[in-house]
Write a protein that holds these residues in place. Structure first.
Motif, PDB file in Angstrom:
ATOM      1  N   TYR A 161       2.391   8.145  53.245  1.00 47.43           N
ATOM      2  CA  TYR A 161       2.816   7.771  51.892  1.00 47.43           C
ATOM      3  C   TYR A 161       4.283   8.136  51.726  1.00 47.43           C
ATOM      4  O   TYR A 161       4.700   9.207  52.169  1.00 47.43           O
ATOM      5  CB  TYR A 161       1.943   8.510  50.861  1.00 47.43           C
ATOM      6  N   VAL A 282      -4.409  -3.681  63.474  1.00 50.93           N
ATOM      7  CA  VAL A 282      -4.433  -2.264  63.891  1.00 50.93           C
ATOM      8  C   VAL A 282      -3.622  -1.375  62.949  1.00 50.93           C
ATOM      9  O   VAL A 282      -3.743  -0.157  62.975  1.00 50.93           O
ATOM     10  CB  VAL A 282      -3.970  -2.102  65.355  1.00 50.93           C
ATOM     11  N   HIS A 284      -1.411  -1.442  58.830  1.00 46.19           N
ATOM     12  CA  HIS A 284      -1.116  -2.207  57.609  1.00 46.19           C
ATOM     13  C   HIS A 284      -0.199  -1.354  56.740  1.00 46.19           C
ATOM     14  O   HIS A 284      -0.510  -0.196  56.465  1.00 46.19           O
ATOM     15  CB  HIS A 284      -2.428  -2.513  56.882  1.00 46.19           C
ATOM     16  N   SER A 314       2.548   2.860  51.097  1.00 44.38           N
ATOM     17  CA  SER A 314       1.571   3.536  51.959  1.00 44.38           C
ATOM     18  C   SER A 314       1.417   2.764  53.256  1.00 44.38           C
ATOM     19  O   SER A 314       1.671   1.553  53.315  1.00 44.38           O
ATOM     20  CB  SER A 314       0.231   3.761  51.248  1.00 44.38           C
ATOM     21  N   GLY A 316      -0.901   2.533  56.905  1.00 43.55           N
ATOM     22  CA  GLY A 316      -2.128   2.932  57.618  1.00 43.55           C
ATOM     23  C   GLY A 316      -2.162   2.463  59.063  1.00 43.55           C
ATOM     24  O   GLY A 316      -1.682   1.379  59.391  1.00 43.55           O
ATOM     25  N   GLY A 318      -5.255   2.232  62.032  1.00 40.02           N
ATOM     26  CA  GLY A 318      -6.675   2.442  62.334  1.00 40.02           C
ATOM     27  C   GLY A 318      -6.812   3.150  63.678  1.00 40.02           C
ATOM     28  O   GLY A 318      -6.944   2.489  64.707  1.00 40.02           O
ATOM     29  N   ARG A 321     -10.177   2.427  65.241  1.00 38.70           N
ATOM     30  CA  ARG A 321     -10.248   1.000  65.580  1.00 38.70           C
ATOM     31  C   ARG A 321      -9.417   0.687  66.834  1.00 38.70           C
ATOM     32  O   ARG A 321      -9.770  -0.190  67.621  1.00 38.70           O
ATOM     33  CB  ARG A 321      -9.760   0.152  64.404  1.00 38.70           C
TER      34      ARG A 321
HETATM   35  N1  5CA Z   1      -3.915   3.163  52.066  1.00 34.34           N
HETATM   36  C1  5CA Z   1      -3.595   2.036  52.868  1.00 34.34           C
HETATM   37  C2  5CA Z   1      -2.543   2.346  53.872  1.00 34.34           C
HETATM   38  S1  5CA Z   1      -2.515   4.006  54.312  1.00 34.34           S
HETATM   39  C3  5CA Z   1      -4.857   1.502  53.541  1.00 34.34           C
HETATM   40  O1  5CA Z   1      -5.910   2.043  53.360  1.00 34.34           O
HETATM   41  N2  5CA Z   1      -4.690   0.442  54.298  1.00 34.34           N
HETATM   42  S2  5CA Z   1      -5.847  -0.410  55.005  1.00 34.34           S
HETATM   43  O2  5CA Z   1      -6.936  -0.618  54.128  1.00 34.34           O
HETATM   44  O3  5CA Z   1      -5.243  -1.612  55.507  1.00 34.34           O
HETATM   45  O4  5CA Z   1      -6.374   0.419  56.238  1.00 34.34           O
HETATM   46  C4  5CA Z   1      -5.480   0.851  57.243  1.00 34.34           C
HETATM   47  C5  5CA Z   1      -6.035   0.553  58.614  1.00 34.34           C
HETATM   48  O5  5CA Z   1      -7.312   1.164  58.795  1.00 34.34           O
HETATM   49  C6  5CA Z   1      -6.294  -0.925  58.891  1.00 34.34           C
HETATM   50  O6  5CA Z   1      -5.114  -1.578  59.320  1.00 34.34           O
HETATM   51  C7  5CA Z   1      -7.350  -0.876  59.974  1.00 34.34           C
HETATM   52  O7  5CA Z   1      -6.726  -0.748  61.245  1.00 34.34           O
HETATM   53  C8  5CA Z   1      -8.121   0.381  59.659  1.00 34.34           C
HETATM   54  N3  5CA Z   1      -9.405   0.070  58.984  1.00 34.34           N
HETATM   55  C9  5CA Z   1      -9.576  -0.380  57.716  1.00 34.34           C
HETATM   56  N4  5CA Z   1     -10.878  -0.574  57.451  1.00 34.34           N
HETATM   57  C10 5CA Z   1     -11.564  -0.236  58.582  1.00 34.34           C
HETATM   58  C11 5CA Z   1     -12.954  -0.215  58.936  1.00 34.34           C
HETATM   59  N5  5CA Z   1     -13.908  -0.562  58.069  1.00 34.34           N
HETATM   60  N6  5CA Z   1     -13.289   0.193  60.186  1.00 34.34           N
HETATM   61  C12 5CA Z   1     -12.333   0.578  61.076  1.00 34.34           C
HETATM   62  N7  5CA Z   1     -11.019   0.583  60.788  1.00 34.34           N
HETATM   63  C13 5CA Z   1     -10.626   0.186  59.562  1.00 34.34           C
END
Ligand code: 5CA
Length: 444
Positions: A161, A282, A284, A314, A316, A318, A321
């Motif tokens: 963040y 991977v 965002h 923010s 993220g 994964g 993932r």
């Molecule tokens: N707060 C923001 C950025 S920190 C956020 O939550 N972004 S997000 O929703 O795009 O999630 C960030 C990353 O987490 C995604 O790009 C993805 O790689 C991973 N992710 C999101 N949802 C899942 C899921 N259900 N299972 C596995 N990985 C996930």
């Protein structure tokens, strides 16, 4: 590690519930075990890979000056009511009541909690920018968890963040993460491309998804192929340099599904460069200004003694993932062989001796090679079991450790049979092998 003492529950056949390669391989190689729908235990082999990915992600966050902290998985509903997202988030949020009847939740993301930490600690613009991150489990009660750890309910995420005084500084922070993501994915040996994306429940009006190409991916993308040639090396953590980097990528039309516009695509991308395909998200990143700082009242004093709400973004990744995404990118379908990039491989090298009652010499030799490599800080696994040689080879081709030392019948005690997965066997001395691995590791 000795195979005889390890917990690597290999499965002979593909489990029927696994539809994509990464899910099949992770179950077959004993990397994960489902505990309930969309919730997994990470067994030693899978956990080692995830930890190595985490380390690289962390190093690249630290490199741009982000500070690591750790927020809890369980959050109070209060701050989510302040931001207005408690109702908006809907059924994807797992809501829990504690014994006092207080409404708690398992965090799906942390914009609210980090803003609360910021507002109670930072009062002056002089402490800006603040770039903060943590690497923590998240829970999203996905309607249809699928593809193993690719879309699951509990997953491991790096979320960062940024807090800045104004739009211009905030965009600078955004671009720092943009660069750090390109570096992170490159170190993981992945070609992840930033694509203009929708912001969904996080909000804001500027966002990029980092996508790797894969037929099994869930994101549909529309892109100009030339974007894959853009070189992201040599950029500095300076405003101008980072703006140039973004401009270079943005020369090429590249968007996800929700941002797709047919006429723009056709106008901007010559037919021979058009690529419509699927990919795995991977990472965002989002810029959303004062979407959270305003309702949560996160403001700082700035020069003239006035207060203003901070501008936030923010970011993220994964982390869990990525384990599956790397398999999807690196698995060789034709030969049914996996090869991990050395940077994240569960082990650097496997010693695979033919072991039987009358081949005791091989065991002795294998043990001394094992001890030698361990002393050199090389992460080595020795298959000391009596399983037959060809099924050992099959097993290690499935697990995908990039280097192997084979000690078969013909072993003469001097040069070793050294094999890099997918390449011809070479005859090398133990010193040559350890030097080669140490050199490769120094490049990670
Ligand atoms: N707060 C923001 C950025 S920190 C956020 O939550 N972004 S997000 O929703 O795009 O999630 C960030 C990353 O987490 C995604 O790009 C993805 O790689 C991973 N992710 C999101 N949802 C899942 C899921 N259900 N299972 C596995 N990985 C996930």
């Amino acid at each position: 590690m000795l195979v005889s003492k390890s917990l690597i529950p290999i499965l002979k056949n593909n489990p029927t519930e696994a539809k994509i390669k990464s899910h099949q391989l992770m179950l077959r190689a004993g990397m994960i075990r489902q505990s309930s729908a969309g919730i997994y235990s990470w067994l030693p082999l899978g956990f080692k890979v995830m930890k190595k990915i985490e380390k690289i992600v962390r190093e690249e966050q630290d490199r741009i000056g982000a500070q690591e902290l750790l927020m809890p998985t369980i959050q109070s509903s209060e701050i989510w009511k302040e931001s207005g997202r408690y109702d908006d988030y809907g059924e994807e949020m797992l809501r829990i009541k504690d014994r006092q009847g207080r409404e708690m939740l398992y965090g799906p993301t942390n914009e609210e909690l980090i803003t609360e930490i910021f507002r109670s600690s930072i009062k002056s613009y002089k402490s800006l920018p603040q770039l903060l991150y943590h690497i923590q489990w998240k829970f999203r009660d996905e309607l249809r968890p699928r593809f193993g750890i690719m879309r699951c309910r509990e997953f491991y995420m790096k979320d960062a963040y940024s807090f800045d005084l104004n739009d211009e500084e905030a965009k600078f922070s955004y671009n720092k993460f943009y660069l750090s993501y390109l570096k992170t994915f490159k170190r993981l040996d992945l070609s992840a491309i930033p694509m203009a994306a929708d912001t969904g429940p996080i909000g804001g009006n500027l966002s990029h998804e980092f996508i790797i190409l894969a037929d099994t991916g869930e994101s549909k993308i529309f892109t100009d192929k030339r974007i894959f040639e853009v070189n992201s090396d040599g950029y500095k953590l300076e405003k101008k340099s980072l703006e140039e980097l973004r401009k270079k990528f943005e020369t090429y039309y590249s968007v996800t599904d929700e941002k797709y516009n047919k006429s723009e695509f056709e106008k901007n991308v010559p037919e021979e460069h058009r690529l419509v395909t699927k990919g795995i998200e991977v990472g965002h990143i989002f810029y959303f200004g004062d979407k959270y700082s305003k309702p949560l009242n996160a403001a700082v004093d700035f020069q003239a003694g006035k207060k203003d709400f901070v501008k936030m973004g923010s970011y993220g990744v994964g982390v869990s993932r990525l384990v599956g995404a790397i398999i999807e990118a690196k698995y060789n379908d034709k030969d049914e062989i996996m090869k991990w990039p050395l940077a994240v491989s569960p082990y650097d090298i496997a010693i695979i001796p033919l072991v039987s009652k009358n081949e005791t010499l091989n065991v002795e030799k294998a043990n001394s090679i094992y001890n030698f490599l361990k002393e050199k800080n090389i992460d080595v696994i020795l298959d000391d079991t009596e399983e037959n040689f060809s099924s050992k080879l099959k097993k290690f081709n499935l697990i995908g450790i990039p280097y192997q030392i084979l000690i078969g019948k013909k072993f003469d005690g001097n040069l070793l049979e050294f094999k890099e997965i997918g390449k011809e066997t070479q005859h090398l001395s133990l010193n040559q092998i350890s030097d080669l691995i140490i050199k490769q590791k120094s490049k990670i």
